[in-house]
Design an enzyme around this catalytic site. Structure first.
Site, PDB file in Angstrom:
ATOM      1  N   CYS A 118       0.814  -1.225   0.000  1.00  0.00           N
ATOM      2  CA  CYS A 118       0.000   0.000   0.000  1.00  0.00           C
ATOM      3  C   CYS A 118       0.841   1.265   0.000  1.00  0.00           C
ATOM      4  O   CYS A 118       0.314   2.351  -0.246  1.00  0.00           O
ATOM      5  CB  CYS A 118      -0.902   0.037   1.235  1.00  0.00           C
ATOM      6  SG  CYS A 118      -2.087  -1.296   1.304  1.00  0.00           S
TER       7      CYS A 118
ATOM      8  N   TYR B 200       2.232  11.129 -10.517  1.00  0.00           N
ATOM      9  CA  TYR B 200       1.446  10.160  -9.743  1.00  0.00           C
ATOM     10  C   TYR B 200       0.752   9.157 -10.676  1.00  0.00           C
ATOM     11  O   TYR B 200       0.811   7.935 -10.461  1.00  0.00           O
ATOM     12  CB  TYR B 200       0.425  10.902  -8.877  1.00  0.00           C
ATOM     13  CG  TYR B 200      -0.411  10.000  -8.006  1.00  0.00           C
ATOM     14  CD1 TYR B 200       0.148   9.395  -6.877  1.00  0.00           C
ATOM     15  CD2 TYR B 200      -1.747   9.739  -8.297  1.00  0.00           C
ATOM     16  CE1 TYR B 200      -0.615   8.559  -6.070  1.00  0.00           C
ATOM     17  CE2 TYR B 200      -2.508   8.910  -7.493  1.00  0.00           C
ATOM     18  CZ  TYR B 200      -1.942   8.320  -6.378  1.00  0.00           C
ATOM     19  OH  TYR B 200      -2.693   7.489  -5.578  1.00  0.00           O
TER      20      TYR B 200
HETATM   21  N1  LIG Z   1      -6.486   7.886  -0.604  1.00  0.00           N
HETATM   22  C1  LIG Z   1      -6.828   7.835  -1.896  1.00  0.00           C
HETATM   23  O1  LIG Z   1      -7.728   8.551  -2.361  1.00  0.00           O
HETATM   24  C2  LIG Z   1      -6.112   6.871  -2.812  1.00  0.00           C
HETATM   25  C3  LIG Z   1      -6.647   6.661  -4.087  1.00  0.00           C
HETATM   26  C4  LIG Z   1      -6.003   5.785  -4.942  1.00  0.00           C
HETATM   27  C5  LIG Z   1      -4.862   5.126  -4.536  1.00  0.00           C
HETATM   28  N2  LIG Z   1      -4.360   5.369  -3.292  1.00  0.00           N
HETATM   29  C6  LIG Z   1      -3.134   4.684  -2.915  1.00  0.00           C
HETATM   30  O2  LIG Z   1      -3.339   3.947  -1.724  1.00  0.00           O
HETATM   31  C7  LIG Z   1      -2.083   3.775  -1.071  1.00  0.00           C
HETATM   32  C8  LIG Z   1      -2.238   4.068   0.412  1.00  0.00           C
HETATM   33  O3  LIG Z   1      -2.583   5.419   0.567  1.00  0.00           O
HETATM   34  P1  LIG Z   1      -3.504   5.979   1.748  1.00  0.00           P
HETATM   35  O4  LIG Z   1      -4.582   6.750   1.095  1.00  0.00           O
HETATM   36  O5  LIG Z   1      -3.849   4.926   2.712  1.00  0.00           O
HETATM   37  O6  LIG Z   1      -2.504   7.067   2.353  1.00  0.00           O
HETATM   38  P2  LIG Z   1      -1.653   7.152   3.694  1.00  0.00           P
HETATM   39  O7  LIG Z   1      -0.827   8.381   3.499  1.00  0.00           O
HETATM   40  O8  LIG Z   1      -2.543   7.053   4.880  1.00  0.00           O
HETATM   41  O9  LIG Z   1      -0.731   5.848   3.659  1.00  0.00           O
HETATM   42  C9  LIG Z   1       0.465   5.788   2.937  1.00  0.00           C
HETATM   43  C10 LIG Z   1       1.383   4.760   3.549  1.00  0.00           C
HETATM   44  O10 LIG Z   1       2.545   4.683   2.734  1.00  0.00           O
HETATM   45  C11 LIG Z   1       3.697   4.771   3.555  1.00  0.00           C
HETATM   46  N3  LIG Z   1       4.788   5.356   2.778  1.00  0.00           N
HETATM   47  C12 LIG Z   1       4.808   6.487   2.046  1.00  0.00           C
HETATM   48  N4  LIG Z   1       6.018   6.648   1.482  1.00  0.00           N
HETATM   49  C13 LIG Z   1       6.774   5.590   1.868  1.00  0.00           C
HETATM   50  C14 LIG Z   1       8.108   5.190   1.625  1.00  0.00           C
HETATM   51  N5  LIG Z   1       8.960   5.915   0.870  1.00  0.00           N
HETATM   52  N6  LIG Z   1       8.542   4.041   2.195  1.00  0.00           N
HETATM   53  C15 LIG Z   1       7.734   3.303   2.970  1.00  0.00           C
HETATM   54  N7  LIG Z   1       6.453   3.625   3.231  1.00  0.00           N
HETATM   55  C16 LIG Z   1       5.991   4.762   2.688  1.00  0.00           C
HETATM   56  C17 LIG Z   1       3.287   5.631   4.740  1.00  0.00           C
HETATM   57  O11 LIG Z   1       4.129   5.424   5.834  1.00  0.00           O
HETATM   58  C18 LIG Z   1       1.869   5.107   4.961  1.00  0.00           C
HETATM   59  O12 LIG Z   1       1.915   3.928   5.728  1.00  0.00           O
HETATM   60  C19 LIG Z   1      -1.074   4.688  -1.797  1.00  0.00           C
HETATM   61  O13 LIG Z   1      -0.299   3.915  -2.660  1.00  0.00           O
HETATM   62  C20 LIG Z   1      -1.970   5.611  -2.598  1.00  0.00           C
HETATM   63  O14 LIG Z   1      -1.335   6.101  -3.757  1.00  0.00           O
HETATM   64  C21 LIG Z   1      -4.962   6.208  -2.416  1.00  0.00           C
END
Ligand SMILES: NC(=O)c1ccc[n+]([C@@H]2O[C@H](COP(=O)([O-])OP(=O)(O)OC[C@H]3O[C@@H](n4cnc5c(N)ncnc54)[C@H](O)[C@@H]3O)[C@@H](O)[C@H]2O)c1
Length: 266
Positions: free
Chosen positions: A91, A170
């Site tokens: 994730c 992105y």
């Molecule tokens: N929230 C949305 O609307 C959405 C939509 C589509 C996809 N996503 C994807 O879902 C995934 C999770 O996002 P979320 O919304 O839960 O956000 P979030 O910011 O709550 O979680 C992101 C996680 O990634 C970790 N992280 C970030 N950079 C890192 C690195 N360099 N090394 C290790 N860990 C790292 C953070 O510590 C955290 O645990 C992401 O890949 C994001 O692109 C999110």
């Protein structure tokens, strides 16, 4: 039921690595996997947040940047030492927003190449780093009665197909995850490892900042959804991940989780 009739991979008793499991959809997934009987290791970059999340859900926290090979090997080894490793849910990811050229059209104000590279490095190269290491550990476990050793779930984004203004880096990083799917599934098939991806729309998490999504973003995402008209919830992501992990016949698939959203706002 005879062995050949089994359609669901057993999660109970397996060890699972949730990369980026310290917040948002990853944390919800880790919590759900604990409830399913997995021993769960979560990784993230923030030690305070990571330890708090691990304690809350009953997981083990390893601090690891996805770009750091040694730290990721240590996290995979931790999971592999806790039981038969059968699950990777990836994730970890960062958002990034910047237009391709600046208002004054000067070369100096064009999109930063360093920012572009960093987004690709974390979201795409980091994903591949986690998969290649975790899959190596999963491949060393004993197969079940159907030759299956485990399953992997990646996290793409609707932006891979319908990227918005300012999402060049992105969207490219998330489209890369979709390109990875088929070759990964083919490469790992001989070891009985399936690979799938979730393609979320707007999820209600702190990726948009510590306060979460703005009211304007909530409205825009809700308007673009067919039904229900709201952002997605981390528990809904976790529920889909569990099905992708368990269901023996889902492989190399990217499954949308976006309430029918076909076009995000500009
Ligand atoms: N929230 C949305 O609307 C959405 C939509 C589509 C996809 N996503 C994807 O879902 C995934 C999770 O996002 P979320 O919304 O839960 O956000 P979030 O910011 O709550 O979680 C992101 C996680 O990634 C970790 N992280 C970030 N950079 C890192 C690195 N360099 N090394 C290790 N860990 C790292 C953070 O510590 C955290 O645990 C992401 O890949 C994001 O692109 C999110």
């Amino acid at each position: 039921m005879v062995a050949g009739d089994r359609i669901l991979m057993h999660l109970q008793g397996r060890s699972a690595l949730v990369v980026g499991g310290t917040s948002g959809v990853g944390e919800a997934t880790a919590e759900r996997l604990v409830a399913e009987g997995c021993t769960v290791v979560i990784t993230g970059r923030d030690v305070v947040k990571g330890r708090a999340a691990a304690q809350r859900i009953g997981a083990v926290f390893c601090r690891a940047d996805v770009r750091d090979v040694d730290a990721m090997i240590a996290a995979v080894d931790t999971a592999a030492d806790l039981g038969a490793m059968g699950v990777l849910v990836h994730c970890a990811g960062v958002g990034h927003a910047a237009r391709t050229i600046g208002r004054d059209c000067a070369y100096s104000s064009a999109h930063s190449l360093d920012d572009f590279r960093e987004t690709i490095d974390i979201n795409l190269v980091g994903t591949f780093n986690a998969v290649r290491l975790a899959a190596s550990a999963i491949a060393r476990t004993d197969p079940d009665e159907l030759g299956q050793r485990g399953a992997i779930v990646l996290t793409s984004s609707l932006a891979a197909m319908v990227g918005q203004t300012g999402q060049a880096a992105y969207a490219a990083s998330k489209a890369g995850q979709l390109g990875l799917l088929l070759p990964l599934a083919r490469d790992l098939s001989s070891k009985g490892i399936r690979v799938n991806a979730v393609v979320p729309g707007g999820m209600d998490t702190a990726i948009y900042g510590p306060e979460g999504p703005s009211e304007a973003l909530r409205r825009a995402v809700s308007d673009a959804a067919i039904f229900p008209k709201r952002m997605g919830r981390p528990a809904e992501f976790a529920s889909l991940v569990v099905e992708l992990l368990r269901n023996d016949y889902i492989n190399a698939s990217a499954v949308e989780l976006a309430a029918g959203t076909v076009q995000l706002p500009r």
